[in-house]
Design an enzyme around this catalytic site. Structure first.
Site, short mmCIF file in Angstrom:
data_model
loop_
_atom_site.label_atom_id
_atom_site.label_comp_id
_atom_site.label_asym_id
_atom_site.label_seq_id
_atom_site.Cartn_x
_atom_site.Cartn_y
_atom_site.Cartn_z
N THR A 152 -2.44 3.54 -6.03
CA THR A 152 -3.77 3.04 -6.37
C THR A 152 -3.82 2.70 -7.85
O THR A 152 -2.89 2.96 -8.60
CB THR A 152 -4.84 4.10 -6.05
OG1 THR A 152 -6.13 3.54 -6.18
CG2 THR A 152 -4.72 5.30 -6.97
N THR A 153 -4.93 2.12 -8.26
CA THR A 153 -5.24 1.96 -9.68
C THR A 153 -6.69 2.37 -9.88
O THR A 153 -7.59 1.81 -9.25
CB THR A 153 -5.04 0.52 -10.17
OG1 THR A 153 -3.71 0.09 -9.86
CG2 THR A 153 -5.26 0.43 -11.67
#
Length: 216
Positions: A16-17
């Site tokens: 993810t970010t």
């Protein structure tokens, strides 16, 4: 030859970010929307990783989605009960501390980390990082997840204290767009939440509307 057991644990793929940034008068918390299994199979393109744990307090999640959802549900219950007892909204630091205790007490079983951000009347806008092992750090801005490795240079170069709301929106949007363009397990749309004394605003940016910095 005597064989020694291998006690090394395999690293957790956050896939993810996520980020949170303070600006003059508030804070913006944001993430991509892609969920993956083992970093190779995309299970969903439209997961909202920004979880509201109280009126002006949000957290974004990294690691195991199931573990993170379980912990945020427990945190929301504890904060609601705390708010009723104290007859006032909980502090942002209190929310981050609840998540820290949950991460630490379940560090052998659950694999999830959080960024907690929000606004309260005592300290204004705040950003906290809660690691998978239960470490709690207060920072003016923070980034996390697998996509963060691609944007540390951008974040360090472009961040500045006391940005305006518009500048901070551009900064967070650009950072997430850069991570999505490089990280194969970050993607989908961009979710942003702007938190100020006046309330909470949700911003959704489709993938085809994100800024582009190279030929993709």
């Amino acid at each position: 030859m005597e064989k020694h057991p291998n006690h090394q644990h395999k690293g957790v793929s956050t896939g993810t970010t996520i980020l949170a940034v303070q600006f003059n008068g508030g804070v913006i918390i944001g993430s991509d929307s892609r969920a993956s299994i083992g970093g190779s199979y995309v299970s969903s393109k439209v997961i909202n990783k920004l979880i509201q744990v109280h009126d002006r307090i949000f957290c974004c999640i990294a690691g195991s989605l199931a573990d993170a959802q379980a912990m945020t549900k427990m945190a929301k219950f504890q904060l609601s009960f705390h708010s009723i007892q104290m007859e006032s909204p909980p502090l942002v630091k209190a929310a981050a501390s609840v998540l820290k205790e949950l991460c630490y007490s379940n560090r052998e079983d659950l694999q999830a980390g959080f960024i907690t951000a929000g606004w309260d009347r005592k300290r204004g806008a705040q950003v906290y990082t809660v690691s998978m092992g239960g470490m709690l750090i207060s920072q003016p801005f923070t980034i996390g997840g697998s996509g963060s490795t691609y944007i540390y240079g951008y974040a360090d170069a472009k961040y500045k204290p006391d940005m305006s709301r518009e500048e901070c929106l551009q900064f967070t949007t650009n950072a997430l767009a850069l991570a999505i363009g490089r990280d194969n397990v970050s993607g989908g749309v961009v979710h942003l939440v702007v938190i100020t004394e006046d309330g909470v605003d949700h911003v959704l940016i489709p993938g085809d509307k994100l800024p582009k910095f190279h030929d993709e």
